[in-house]
Scaffold this active site. Structure first.
Site, PDB file in Angstrom:
ATOM      1  N   SER A  15      87.791  57.416  50.900  1.00  0.00           N
ATOM      2  CA  SER A  15      88.459  58.196  51.556  1.00  0.00           C
ATOM      3  C   SER A  15      89.282  59.467  50.101  1.00  0.00           C
ATOM      4  O   SER A  15      89.120  60.280  50.255  1.00  0.00           O
ATOM      5  CB  SER A  15      89.923  57.738  52.047  1.00  0.00           C
ATOM      6  OG  SER A  15      90.795  56.637  51.161  1.00  0.00           O
ATOM      7  N   HIS A  37      86.675  49.476  55.213  1.00  0.00           N
ATOM      8  CA  HIS A  37      87.466  50.829  53.989  1.00  0.00           C
ATOM      9  C   HIS A  37      88.856  50.147  54.821  1.00  0.00           C
ATOM     10  O   HIS A  37      89.208  49.279  54.954  1.00  0.00           O
ATOM     11  CB  HIS A  37      87.167  51.996  53.395  1.00  0.00           C
ATOM     12  CG  HIS A  37      88.430  52.886  52.671  1.00  0.00           C
ATOM     13  ND1 HIS A  37      88.959  52.019  51.794  1.00  0.00           N
ATOM     14  CD2 HIS A  37      88.434  53.824  53.154  1.00  0.00           C
ATOM     15  CE1 HIS A  37      90.022  53.038  51.386  1.00  0.00           C
ATOM     16  NE2 HIS A  37      89.254  54.434  51.689  1.00  0.00           N
ATOM     17  N   HIS A  40      87.022  43.107  46.914  1.00  0.00           N
ATOM     18  CA  HIS A  40      87.233  44.589  46.719  1.00  0.00           C
ATOM     19  C   HIS A  40      85.911  45.022  45.636  1.00  0.00           C
ATOM     20  O   HIS A  40      85.214  44.088  44.981  1.00  0.00           O
ATOM     21  CB  HIS A  40      88.563  44.340  46.181  1.00  0.00           C
ATOM     22  CG  HIS A  40      89.544  46.180  46.129  1.00  0.00           C
ATOM     23  ND1 HIS A  40      88.632  46.670  45.271  1.00  0.00           N
ATOM     24  CD2 HIS A  40      89.770  46.517  46.798  1.00  0.00           C
ATOM     25  CE1 HIS A  40      89.530  47.442  45.152  1.00  0.00           C
ATOM     26  NE2 HIS A  40      90.328  47.524  46.419  1.00  0.00           N
ATOM     27  N   ARG A  94      99.305  44.692  46.123  1.00  0.00           N
ATOM     28  CA  ARG A  94     100.064  44.848  46.998  1.00  0.00           C
ATOM     29  C   ARG A  94     100.090  44.112  48.052  1.00  0.00           C
ATOM     30  O   ARG A  94     100.932  44.443  49.314  1.00  0.00           O
ATOM     31  CB  ARG A  94      98.823  46.107  47.562  1.00  0.00           C
ATOM     32  CG  ARG A  94      98.928  47.279  46.807  1.00  0.00           C
ATOM     33  CD  ARG A  94      97.821  48.742  47.059  1.00  0.00           C
ATOM     34  NE  ARG A  94      96.026  47.848  47.329  1.00  0.00           N
ATOM     35  CZ  ARG A  94      95.175  48.549  47.281  1.00  0.00           C
ATOM     36  NH1 ARG A  94      95.806  49.904  48.031  1.00  0.00           N
ATOM     37  NH2 ARG A  94      93.943  47.997  47.860  1.00  0.00           N
ATOM     38  N   ASP A 140      94.890  44.752  52.885  1.00  0.00           N
ATOM     39  CA  ASP A 140      94.843  45.097  54.329  1.00  0.00           C
ATOM     40  C   ASP A 140      94.693  43.230  54.609  1.00  0.00           C
ATOM     41  O   ASP A 140      95.279  43.412  55.754  1.00  0.00           O
ATOM     42  CB  ASP A 140      93.586  45.053  54.779  1.00  0.00           C
ATOM     43  CG  ASP A 140      93.435  46.747  54.360  1.00  0.00           C
ATOM     44  OD1 ASP A 140      93.992  47.395  54.135  1.00  0.00           O
ATOM     45  OD2 ASP A 140      92.004  47.286  53.795  1.00  0.00           O
TER      46      ASP A 140
HETATM   47  N1  NMX Z   1      83.302  38.131  53.422  1.00  0.00           N
HETATM   48  C1  NMX Z   1      82.400  37.963  53.569  1.00  0.00           C
HETATM   49  N2  NMX Z   1      81.364  38.864  52.235  1.00  0.00           N
HETATM   50  C2  NMX Z   1      81.827  39.509  51.712  1.00  0.00           C
HETATM   51  C3  NMX Z   1      83.262  40.297  51.535  1.00  0.00           C
HETATM   52  C4  NMX Z   1      84.166  39.494  52.436  1.00  0.00           C
HETATM   53  N3  NMX Z   1      85.342  39.590  52.548  1.00  0.00           N
HETATM   54  N4  NMX Z   1      82.758  40.960  50.699  1.00  0.00           N
HETATM   55  C5  NMX Z   1      82.507  40.740  49.920  1.00  0.00           C
HETATM   56  N5  NMX Z   1      81.327  39.722  50.618  1.00  0.00           N
HETATM   57  C6  NMX Z   1      79.948  40.773  50.117  1.00  0.00           C
HETATM   58  C7  NMX Z   1      79.234  42.182  50.182  1.00  0.00           C
HETATM   59  O1  NMX Z   1      78.939  42.011  52.112  1.00  0.00           O
HETATM   60  C8  NMX Z   1      78.034  41.337  49.723  1.00  0.00           C
HETATM   61  O2  NMX Z   1      77.025  40.765  51.191  1.00  0.00           O
HETATM   62  P1  NMX Z   1      74.687  41.691  50.582  1.00  0.00           P
HETATM   63  O3  NMX Z   1      74.984  41.041  49.689  1.00  0.00           O
HETATM   64  O4  NMX Z   1      74.723  40.780  51.659  1.00  0.00           O
HETATM   65  O5  NMX Z   1      75.477  42.968  51.017  1.00  0.00           O
HETATM   66  C9  NMX Z   1      78.460  39.990  48.556  1.00  0.00           C
HETATM   67  O6  NMX Z   1      79.539  39.747  49.495  1.00  0.00           O
HETATM   68  C10 NMX Z   1      78.387  41.227  47.599  1.00  0.00           C
HETATM   69  O7  NMX Z   1      79.281  42.137  47.983  1.00  0.00           O
HETATM   70  P2  NMX Z   1      80.706  42.829  46.657  1.00  0.00           P
HETATM   71  O8  NMX Z   1      79.637  43.555  45.222  1.00  0.00           O
HETATM   72  O9  NMX Z   1      81.412  41.820  46.309  1.00  0.00           O
HETATM   73  O10 NMX Z   1      81.884  43.711  47.207  1.00  0.00           O
HETATM   74  P3  NMX Z   1      81.431  45.319  47.599  1.00  0.00           P
HETATM   75  O11 NMX Z   1      82.259  46.298  46.269  1.00  0.00           O
HETATM   76  O12 NMX Z   1      79.669  45.421  47.397  1.00  0.00           O
HETATM   77  O13 NMX Z   1      82.246  45.690  48.870  1.00  0.00           O
HETATM   78  C11 NMX Z   1      84.173  45.437  50.109  1.00  0.00           C
HETATM   79  C12 NMX Z   1      83.851  45.997  49.101  1.00  0.00           C
HETATM   80  C13 NMX Z   1      85.538  45.571  50.138  1.00  0.00           C
HETATM   81  C14 NMX Z   1      83.670  46.721  50.947  1.00  0.00           C
HETATM   82  C15 NMX Z   1      83.875  43.787  50.956  1.00  0.00           C
HETATM   83  O14 NMX Z   1      84.342  42.713  50.004  1.00  0.00           O
HETATM   84  C16 NMX Z   1      84.335  43.929  52.082  1.00  0.00           C
HETATM   85  O15 NMX Z   1      83.253  43.759  52.772  1.00  0.00           O
HETATM   86  N6  NMX Z   1      85.057  43.317  52.566  1.00  0.00           N
HETATM   87  C17 NMX Z   1      86.083  42.897  53.537  1.00  0.00           C
HETATM   88  C18 NMX Z   1      86.615  44.135  54.411  1.00  0.00           C
HETATM   89  C19 NMX Z   1      87.644  44.578  53.830  1.00  0.00           C
HETATM   90  O16 NMX Z   1      88.800  43.954  53.612  1.00  0.00           O
HETATM   91  N7  NMX Z   1      87.651  45.864  53.836  1.00  0.00           N
HETATM   92  C20 NMX Z   1      88.984  46.786  52.285  1.00  0.00           C
HETATM   93  C21 NMX Z   1      89.079  46.987  50.930  1.00  0.00           C
HETATM   94  C22 NMX Z   1      90.549  47.753  50.665  1.00  0.00           C
HETATM   95  N8  NMX Z   1      90.716  48.891  52.037  1.00  0.00           N
HETATM   96  O17 NMX Z   1      91.746  48.834  52.316  1.00  0.00           O
HETATM   97  O18 NMX Z   1      90.119  49.946  51.697  1.00  0.00           O
HETATM   98  C1  MLT Z   2      91.819  51.174  48.689  1.00  0.00           C
HETATM   99  O1  MLT Z   2      92.774  50.883  48.791  1.00  0.00           O
HETATM  100  O2  MLT Z   2      91.393  52.579  48.497  1.00  0.00           O
HETATM  101  C2  MLT Z   2      90.860  50.058  49.262  1.00  0.00           C
HETATM  102  O3  MLT Z   2      91.093  48.901  48.248  1.00  0.00           O
HETATM  103  C3  MLT Z   2      89.072  50.702  48.199  1.00  0.00           C
HETATM  104  C4  MLT Z   2      89.311  51.177  46.902  1.00  0.00           C
HETATM  105  O4  MLT Z   2      90.120  50.897  46.465  1.00  0.00           O
HETATM  106  O5  MLT Z   2      87.891  50.736  47.240  1.00  0.00           O
END
Ligand code: NMX
Ligand code: MLT
Length: 424
Positions: free
Chosen positions: A233, A263, A309, A318, A364
């Protein structure tokens, strides 16, 4: 102490000097290299932007202008906005000046309500919020200044003006959306005597005789305010702003990014997941039952919301601050206990799963449990709460970018053919 505008006016020449010196004397230093995997993998870890409002060291979590978040959990929303913009916490007079400025601008014009009323009744609350922000674009003082030929180094002033209006109206809009979308009764007008958080709680209609709930709203606004420059964002907002689009266009774009489930929407997904667990097991499951449920989610190809993350490699401070608040005030709440049990189980499951680089909870994973406790059970609304706070980060970054006369962003893309030839 100076008010927000005066403080920025004093500091901007200093920051400009620092940037100029860095560019002139060290402009050819390499601060990051990009591998092919990073170019294909969402630019993770590539240092290619400057953002001074906050930073996220992977082993610590959020520092706002250098101060760890854990040291800021008692401050007000006004304090946080002032800190993000200027690098200093305000004194009483500067805080009151900002409070009064936001209160003065908090009334939302009628045409915005008409736009919201015209949307389908089942619109997502984030769609309503983004639309309302965009609808106000015609009021931009920045556009007025730009069209009047104001000099580039003065753009930050009209950007700040727009940002104050936008931030002031965010809580009024968000509270009204809650009441409209979930049939909570008529809108509640802002009270110009309240501070920002108290006023938001008042307009939501959840905290009139409940100072603890109002304090939770304050904490919510403080904890979500910013997360350096590269999150979807913030990055979207500053990218759009780099084309000299005004704050209404830029923030609305940023909010569209926050609306994605990876996100900001993860908070709604997360409470949904928690409630699914509760409903499946009729209350608090055993650790073994929870482990199985987490595996079911992973095996069906879904993520466990609230965990993982892109930058952090430790438990998000947080998350800790929210969990501590819940434990302090209502540790026997079933959902709070469930969030605690999930924290005991899910990191090990994710480690065993072996994909997520960070198995720890992010913000979250806990935020929804507090809202739920105070009666805000409508989880599709939760990202709107996140937004009211995050607009402080987006706006402070927009003002800083204009003050630093940041250039239009335009990275270079490459084709598959280019990559194939490069690796030959
Ligand atoms: N559950 C299952 N698989 C996961 C998770 C999770 N919570 N987190 C990462 N992975 C998987 C991810 O999908 C990826 O799989 P693939 O290789 O099949 O594409 C693999 O692990 C490697 O991902 P990472 O490099 O660890 O994470 P990345 O930097 O790509 O993504 C998030 C970060 C936050 C998008 C990811 O951890 C996620 O999808 N978390 C769950 C959603 C979430 O909680 N998002 C909120 C973030 C905070 N916010 O408020 O914005
Ligand atoms: C945020 O607060 O924006 C989330 O934790 C996602 C991020 O930092 O990439």
């Amino acid at each position: 102490m100076a008010n927000l505008f005066e403080s920025l006016e004093q500091q901007i020449p200093v920051w400009r000097g620092q940037l100029k010196d860095l560019a002139k004397n060290h402009g050819d230093k390499v601060i990051s290299e990009v591998t092919l995997a990073q170019a294909m993998g969402g630019a993770r870890g590539v240092k290619s932007m400057v953002c001074d409002t906050s930073e996220v060291p992977p082993d610590q979590g959020l520092l706002i202008r250098g101060t760890p978040l854990a040291e800021l959990t008692d401050v007000s929303a006004e304090d946080i906005f002032y800190l993000l913009c200027t690098g200093e916490l305000p004194d009483d007079a500067a805080r009151e000046n900002l409070r009064a400025e936001l209160a003065r601008r908090a009334v939302v014009p009628d045409y915005v309500w008409q736009v919201l009323e015209a949307l389908p009744k089942n619109s997502h609350p984030m769609c309503m919020l983004d639309t309302a922000v965009l609808a106000m674009q015609g009021e931009s003082k920045f556009v007025e200044a730009y069209n009047a030929g104001v000099s580039k180094d003065e753009f930050w002033k009209s950007m700040l003006d727009d940002c104050l209006t936008l931030q002031a109206r965010m809580s009024t809009l968000a509270a009204a959306i809650y009441r409209m979308r979930f049939d909570k009764g008529p809108r509640i007008d802002p009270n110009p005597d309240y501070d920002y958080s108290h006023n938001f709680a008042h307009m939501l209609g959840i905290a009139e005789d409940n100072p603890e709930a109002a304090d939770m709203i304050r904490l919510y606004l403080v904890l979500h305010c910013d997360h350096e420059g590269g999150n979807v964002s913030a990055h979207t907002c500053s990218l759009v702003g780099s084309a000299l689009s005004d704050a209404f266009y830029s923030v609305s774009a940023g909010l569209n990014g926050l609306s994605g489930p990876l996100h900001g929407l993860a908070n709604q997904e997360c409470l949904n997941w928690v409630l699914q667990v509760r409903d499946k097991f009729g209350g608090l499951p055993s650790e073994e039952q929870l482990r199985e449920f987490a595996w079911e989610t992973l095996n069906s190809g879904r993520v466990i919301p609230g965990y993982g993350h892109a930058v952090l490699r430790v438990t998000d401070p947080r998350f800790t601050a929210f969990k501590d608040f819940g434990m302090k005030h209502f540790g026997d709440d079933e959902i709070v206990q469930l969030v605690g049990r999930i924290f005991d189980v899910v990191p090990d499951v994710l480690k065993e799963h072996g994909k997520a680089k960070n198995p720890w909870p992010n913000v979250d994973a806990a935020s929804g449990s507090l809202l739920h406790h105070y009666g805000m059970t409508e989880f599709p609304y939760y990202t709107v709460m996140f937004s009211v706070s995050r607009v402080m980060g987006m706006c402070s970054q927009l003002v800083w970018n204009r003050a630093m006369m940041a250039p239009i962003e335009r990275p270079k893309s490459v084709t598959i053919k280019w990559l194939q030839e490069f690796v030959k």
